[in-house]
Design a protein around this motif. Structure first.
Motif, PDB file in Angstrom:
ATOM      1  N   PRO B  92       0.382  -1.479  -0.048  1.00  0.00           N
ATOM      2  CA  PRO B  92      -0.136  -0.296   0.090  1.00  0.00           C
ATOM      3  C   PRO B  92       0.785   1.403  -0.316  1.00  0.00           C
ATOM      4  N   SER B  93       1.739   1.862   0.426  1.00  0.00           N
ATOM      5  CA  SER B  93       2.765   2.565   0.772  1.00  0.00           C
ATOM      6  C   SER B  93       3.592   2.705  -0.507  1.00  0.00           C
ATOM      7  N   LEU B  94       3.230   2.491  -1.757  1.00  0.00           N
ATOM      8  CA  LEU B  94       3.972   2.262  -3.018  1.00  0.00           C
ATOM      9  C   LEU B  94       3.160   3.402  -3.898  1.00  0.00           C
ATOM     10  N   PRO B  95       4.213   4.369  -4.289  1.00  0.00           N
ATOM     11  CA  PRO B  95       4.070   5.699  -5.200  1.00  0.00           C
ATOM     12  C   PRO B  95       3.460   5.180  -6.205  1.00  0.00           C
ATOM     13  N   GLU B  96       2.022   5.761  -7.070  1.00  0.00           N
ATOM     14  CA  GLU B  96       1.738   5.498  -8.429  1.00  0.00           C
ATOM     15  C   GLU B  96       2.568   5.781  -9.130  1.00  0.00           C
ATOM     16  N   LEU B  97       2.499   5.145 -10.623  1.00  0.00           N
ATOM     17  CA  LEU B  97       2.900   6.389 -11.858  1.00  0.00           C
ATOM     18  C   LEU B  97       2.485   7.876 -11.674  1.00  0.00           C
ATOM     19  N   ASP B  98       1.966   8.070 -11.169  1.00  0.00           N
ATOM     20  CA  ASP B  98       1.354   9.468 -11.231  1.00  0.00           C
ATOM     21  C   ASP B  98       1.604  10.609 -10.041  1.00  0.00           C
ATOM     22  N   ASP B  99       2.454   9.486  -9.458  1.00  0.00           N
ATOM     23  CA  ASP B  99       2.710  10.562  -8.348  1.00  0.00           C
ATOM     24  C   ASP B  99       4.297  10.850  -8.947  1.00  0.00           C
ATOM     25  N   TYR B 100       4.808  10.109 -10.056  1.00  0.00           N
ATOM     26  CA  TYR B 100       5.808  10.532 -10.698  1.00  0.00           C
ATOM     27  C   TYR B 100       5.098  11.530 -12.036  1.00  0.00           C
ATOM     28  N   TYR B 101       5.273  10.753 -12.593  1.00  0.00           N
ATOM     29  CA  TYR B 101       4.317  10.996 -14.360  1.00  0.00           C
ATOM     30  C   TYR B 101       4.346  10.035 -14.929  1.00  0.00           C
ATOM     31  N   GLU B 102       3.396  10.062 -16.681  1.00  0.00           N
ATOM     32  CA  GLU B 102       3.890   9.496 -16.926  1.00  0.00           C
ATOM     33  C   GLU B 102       4.055   9.286 -18.232  1.00  0.00           C
ATOM     34  N   PRO B 103       5.643   8.834 -18.432  1.00  0.00           N
ATOM     35  CA  PRO B 103       6.542   9.621 -19.874  1.00  0.00           C
ATOM     36  C   PRO B 103       5.287   9.696 -20.996  1.00  0.00           C
ATOM     37  N   PHE B 104       6.187  10.677 -21.658  1.00  0.00           N
ATOM     38  CA  PHE B 104       5.648  10.876 -22.626  1.00  0.00           C
ATOM     39  C   PHE B 104       6.179  10.783 -24.644  1.00  0.00           C
ATOM     40  N   THR B 105       6.140  11.478 -25.067  1.00  0.00           N
ATOM     41  CA  THR B 105       6.453  12.073 -26.573  1.00  0.00           C
ATOM     42  C   THR B 105       5.815  12.472 -27.462  1.00  0.00           C
ATOM     43  N   PHE B 106       6.633  12.536 -28.300  1.00  0.00           N
ATOM     44  CA  PHE B 106       5.144  13.858 -29.134  1.00  0.00           C
ATOM     45  C   PHE B 106       5.375  12.609 -31.014  1.00  0.00           C
ATOM     46  N   LYS B 107       4.584  12.611 -31.156  1.00  0.00           N
ATOM     47  CA  LYS B 107       3.760  12.276 -33.115  1.00  0.00           C
ATOM     48  C   LYS B 107       4.575  13.207 -33.312  1.00  0.00           C
ATOM     49  N   TYR B 108       6.342  13.022 -33.761  1.00  0.00           N
ATOM     50  CA  TYR B 108       6.852  13.916 -34.755  1.00  0.00           C
ATOM     51  C   TYR B 108       6.298  14.124 -36.275  1.00  0.00           C
ATOM     52  N   GLY B 109       6.571  12.564 -36.065  1.00  0.00           N
ATOM     53  CA  GLY B 109       5.848  12.162 -37.682  1.00  0.00           C
ATOM     54  C   GLY B 109       4.883  12.401 -38.046  1.00  0.00           C
ATOM     55  N   PRO B 125       1.044  14.508 -28.095  1.00  0.00           N
ATOM     56  CA  PRO B 125       1.883  14.194 -27.260  1.00  0.00           C
ATOM     57  C   PRO B 125       1.386  12.822 -26.835  1.00  0.00           C
ATOM     58  N   VAL B 126       1.965  11.547 -26.694  1.00  0.00           N
ATOM     59  CA  VAL B 126       1.632  10.464 -26.687  1.00  0.00           C
ATOM     60  C   VAL B 126       2.313   9.686 -26.013  1.00  0.00           C
ATOM     61  N   SER B 127       1.571   8.514 -24.619  1.00  0.00           N
ATOM     62  CA  SER B 127       2.696   7.888 -23.977  1.00  0.00           C
ATOM     63  C   SER B 127       3.280   6.861 -23.794  1.00  0.00           C
ATOM     64  N   LYS B 128       4.547   6.963 -23.975  1.00  0.00           N
ATOM     65  CA  LYS B 128       5.392   5.729 -23.676  1.00  0.00           C
ATOM     66  C   LYS B 128       5.219   4.621 -23.466  1.00  0.00           C
ATOM     67  N   ILE B 129       4.227   4.671 -22.808  1.00  0.00           N
ATOM     68  CA  ILE B 129       3.791   2.629 -22.363  1.00  0.00           C
ATOM     69  C   ILE B 129       2.590   2.594 -22.999  1.00  0.00           C
ATOM     70  N   THR B 130       1.668   3.495 -23.289  1.00  0.00           N
ATOM     71  CA  THR B 130       0.157   3.097 -24.748  1.00  0.00           C
ATOM     72  C   THR B 130       0.289   3.657 -25.590  1.00  0.00           C
ATOM     73  N   TRP B 131       1.428   4.078 -25.850  1.00  0.00           N
ATOM     74  CA  TRP B 131       2.053   4.982 -27.515  1.00  0.00           C
ATOM     75  C   TRP B 131      -0.059   5.751 -27.678  1.00  0.00           C
ATOM     76  N   GLN B 132      -0.612   6.096 -26.629  1.00  0.00           N
ATOM     77  CA  GLN B 132      -2.233   6.240 -27.026  1.00  0.00           C
ATOM     78  C   GLN B 132      -2.061   7.549 -26.254  1.00  0.00           C
ATOM     79  N   PRO B 133      -2.119   8.785 -27.592  1.00  0.00           N
ATOM     80  CA  PRO B 133      -2.973  10.450 -27.346  1.00  0.00           C
ATOM     81  C   PRO B 133      -3.067  10.804 -25.325  1.00  0.00           C
ATOM     82  N   ILE B 134      -2.192  11.322 -24.931  1.00  0.00           N
ATOM     83  CA  ILE B 134      -2.990  12.134 -23.656  1.00  0.00           C
ATOM     84  C   ILE B 134      -1.979  13.608 -23.447  1.00  0.00           C
ATOM     85  N   GLU B 135      -2.784  13.662 -22.013  1.00  0.00           N
ATOM     86  CA  GLU B 135      -3.064  15.063 -21.792  1.00  0.00           C
ATOM     87  C   GLU B 135      -1.921  14.882 -20.759  1.00  0.00           C
ATOM     88  N   ILE B 136      -0.637  15.629 -21.222  1.00  0.00           N
ATOM     89  CA  ILE B 136       0.277  15.784 -20.200  1.00  0.00           C
ATOM     90  C   ILE B 136       0.498  16.889 -19.213  1.00  0.00           C
TER      91      ILE B 136
END
Lengths: 238, 503
Positions: B92-109, B125-136
């Protein structure tokens, strides 16, 4: 067919489970991990993982107890109240584990982040366990009272396998539901070494007795072996 | 006395400009990989602020570090050993990814491949985990330079105990203040991550004190992530293994400073050997809170002391390491000059990275439309030793970070820094050192000789003076592992097995 499923299959499964696990443990230790996805999703994992793991662990341990001390189980079931208590507990645990597994399956299929780290093997594992829980519950409810007649059917069968004098005829006449339940156990053994299921044997009981701190220094003294050199490498001091 | 050596880094916060070059050097070298995108083994935080991951100092929430129970015994805040086994299925004491941030990149292509249209294409911007568009919505330095903000600074746990009036004043726009806090793994003497690891995968190397994760033994229980009070162990979501700062040991072993230190633009980082008494660790970690800091600093041994040298030799520490310990800039700042402190000693892990707290400008007030510094009219030196309370960054705040809340410790350090500054200004600008300057030095507990030495190591050190790296004698270590002749030309640096996710 019966021989194939209930004699050859279990031996192949057990051989794979033991041999491949040893090879994987020694040659690919990096691949052995519980592969937690809690970082990616926390809330559903809590409800799914805790219920599933505790439910299934207790049930599996109970299966093992029956195999080791069938006489004890028979004695316990001597009074109907105790039989009902045991069966009801078993069913409750199975439902608990089943609900947990359902949540985990749902989570793996719907959460995008978790889906990104889900492999086909993960789904196979969850599928096999789902079939095991469903057929197990079906047996418990539809063919009562399993803990009572099981000691006369399954215990001799599994023991016959263990002493290499297989008696498949013991399970031959059982309904297909119960046969399927038995087969899922062997299927479980087959996938065990190839999937994340290996994490079962990594339960770190050693933690209970080891000192808090761990300091390692290079030395020539005999001790733990370096995987590459097969020569003594480290001496652990606390 | 059981002497061990520790490679230790020192951060001169008064020189940090918050450029993040260290973070980028580290990222490019070590964590530019799948699953490690969100890891910042080295990060730079704006203080006051919530840091990275968000609110990492809130140990009521994350349960990091050690605590001392009523009977004076030392306990992991996270777990007892049986509780660790019980919590394997969910931590239960573990931080979740949202306590850090969801890694992202941009669809430069998309900038090149988009069909002809009325508007310029954009790189989504897209998530580097799901590769879906995300709101940063967050990132590794989301609160960079937002030291005075109500959103971040107000939630800093180290602001506890600071007067309400001062807190209000700190967020006034004319008085806003912040400093930078670069952080790496503290390579503690009493590491909570090691103690919390159920698999026993984490260990401390005795030759240089680097704390490492054996990834072949890591089983992803992640207790280390929760137990580290500095949140400097990260979980690789792709490989299912924990990873952390390795103090660039492959660089240290080849005589180079860690990448973060080497690339530091402000040259705020120093690196050197400290000798310490390993027999004292348990006692020091379980001291009452008011003696904790002194006890930790007492554990560091004097490399000129004959007894220490003999004990070090008996413990197998080579003479060139003792020599390096004598020239260590970290030893100078920490022990000889008493100017550097560990971060949050109250976590009881005996952190081995040290910080020189920053000076800050004096408070200003607004009269009409003019900003006026809160100083007397007669000509005096800008920084006055008696006026530390007029520093914009409250002493109490620094004390909460570095000295378990003890303001006196911080005052002593700041006074010495001010004395150096005043002395050198009078020497170089006014051209004379008068009685009042010498009195100032005496009040700050220092001497002209010491001031000159501090000035030299602070302002104009050479790279060899900043990084005193002992020879690692890897040739002897290789001998313990392999036949040297067979090893020659046969083995390089790298994992034995490719670090792929297991099934």
């Amino acid at each position: 067919m019966n021989n194939l499923l209930f004699v050859v299959f279990p031996y192949v499964a057990a051989t794979l489970a033991i041999v491949v696990t040893i090879i994987r443990w020694r040659r690919h230790p990096f691949s052995v991990s519980a592969l937690s996805s809690q970082l990616l999703e926390k809330r559903k994992l809590y409800w799914g993982s805790v219920s599933f793991h505790w439910g299934i662990t207790v049930i599996l341990v109970m299966h093992l107890v029956v195999l080791i001390i069938p006489d004890g189980i028979d004695y316990w079931n001597g009074a109907p109240v105790r039989l009902y208590l045991l069966e009801a507990t078993g069913i409750a645990l199975a439902v608990w584990a089943g609900v947990g597994l359902g949540i985990l399956l749902y989570r793996r299929m719907t959460n995008l982040r978790v889906r990104a780290v889900t492999t086909r093997a993960d789904m196979v594992v969850l599928g096999i366990i789902a079939v095991a829980i469903i057929t197990g519950l079906w047996t418990a409810i539809g063919y009562r009272w399993g803990s009572f007649w099981g000691t006369a059917v399954f215990v001799p069968y599994v023991r016959s396998l263990l002493i290499f004098q297989p008696r498949p005829e013991l399970v031959e006449a059982l309904p297909w539901v119960i046969k399927t339940h038995v087969l899922t156990a062997f299927a479980f053994l087959v996938v065990f070494p190839f999937t994340r299921l290996v994490h079962i044997i990594t339960v770190p009981f050693g933690y209970l007795t080891r000192p808090w701190q761990k300091v390692i220094r290079m030395s020539r003294e005999p001790g733990v072996y370096h995987p590459a050199s097969k020569k003594p490498l480290e001496r652990i001091k606390s | 006395m059981r002497v061990r050596a520790q490679m230790s880094m020192l951060f001169h916060l008064d020189k940090c400009i918050g450029c993040h070059t260290c973070s980028v050097a580290c990222k490019n070298l070590w964590t530019d990989r799948k699953g490690a995108e969100y890891m910042w083994w080295n990060n730079v935080e704006t203080r006051p602020g919530t840091g990275y991951p968000t609110g990492w100092e809130d140990q009521d929430h994350y349960k990091g570090g050690w605590k001392r129970d009523e009977k004076g015994r030392l306990k992991l805040r996270l777990q007892s050993k049986p509780a660790a086994i019980a919590k394997l299925f969910f931590n239960p004491s573990l931080p979740e990814l949202d306590d850090y941030y969801e890694p992202f990149t941009f669809k430069y292509g998309d900038l090149f491949d988009s069909p002809q249209g009325e508007h310029q294409p954009t790189a989504e911007p897209v998530s580097k985990i799901t590769w879906q568009p995300i709101e940063i919505t967050s990132g590794p330095n989301w609160d960079d330079d937002l030291g005075g903000s109500d959103v971040y600074a107000a939630n800093d746990p180290s602001m506890n105990g600071i007067d309400e009036a001062i807190r209000d004043q700190m967020s006034e726009i004319e008085r806003v203040v912040f400093n930078y806090l670069p952080r790496i793994c503290n390579h503690c003497l009493n590491p909570a991550c090691v103690a919390a690891c159920p698999s026993g995968a984490i260990y401390k190397r005795s030759e240089d004190g680097v704390v490492l994760v054996n990834e072949d033994k890591c089983r992803a229980w992640r207790m280390c992530v929760a137990a580290c009070p500095y949140k400097k162990v990260y979980y690789n979501w792709s490989t299912g293994k924990s990873e952390k700062c390795i103090l660039c040991f492959p660089r240290l072993e080849t005589g180079q400073a860690p990448a973060c230190a080497h690339s530091c633009v402000g040259r705020i980082r120093y690196m050197g050997v400290l000798l310490y008494d390993a027999d004292k660790i348990a006692d020091v970690a379980s001291m009452p809170e008011d003696q904790l800091l002194d006890a930790q600093l007492d554990m560091i041994l004097d490399p000129w002391d004959g007894q220490v040298v003999a004990a070090a030799a008996a413990a197998g520490i080579e003479s060139d390491w003792i020599d390096a310990a004598r020239r260590s800039p970290v030893y100078q700042f920490v022990k000889v000059w008493g100017m550097a402190l560990p971060l949050h000693p109250e976590y009881r892990t005996a952190a081995m990275m040290f910080y020189i707290p920053p000076l800050s400008p004096v408070i200003s007030s607004i009269e009409g439309n003019l900003t006026r510094l809160d100083l007397p009219d007669e000509r005096e030196d800008f920084e006055l030793l008696e006026d530390l309370d007029k520093a914009r960054l409250p002493v109490q705040y620094l004390a909460n970070l570095f000295s378990v809340g003890d303001e006196e410790v911080i005052r002593k350090v700041l006074k010495k820094m001010l004395a150096v500054r005043t002395y050198k200004r009078r020497q170089s600008v006014d051209g004379e050192i008068n009685e009042s300057t010498l009195a100032l030095l005496e009040a700050a507990g220092t001497t002209p000789e010491e001031v000159e030495a501090i000035y030299k190591l602070t302002t104009i050190p050479t790279i060899e003076e900043r990084f005193v790296l002992p020879p690692y004698h890897r040739e002897m270590s290789i001998e313990t592992l392999n036949d040297p002749l067979a090893y020659k030309g046969a083995t390089g640096f790298g994992p034995i097995e490719s670090p792929r996710r297991g099934a």
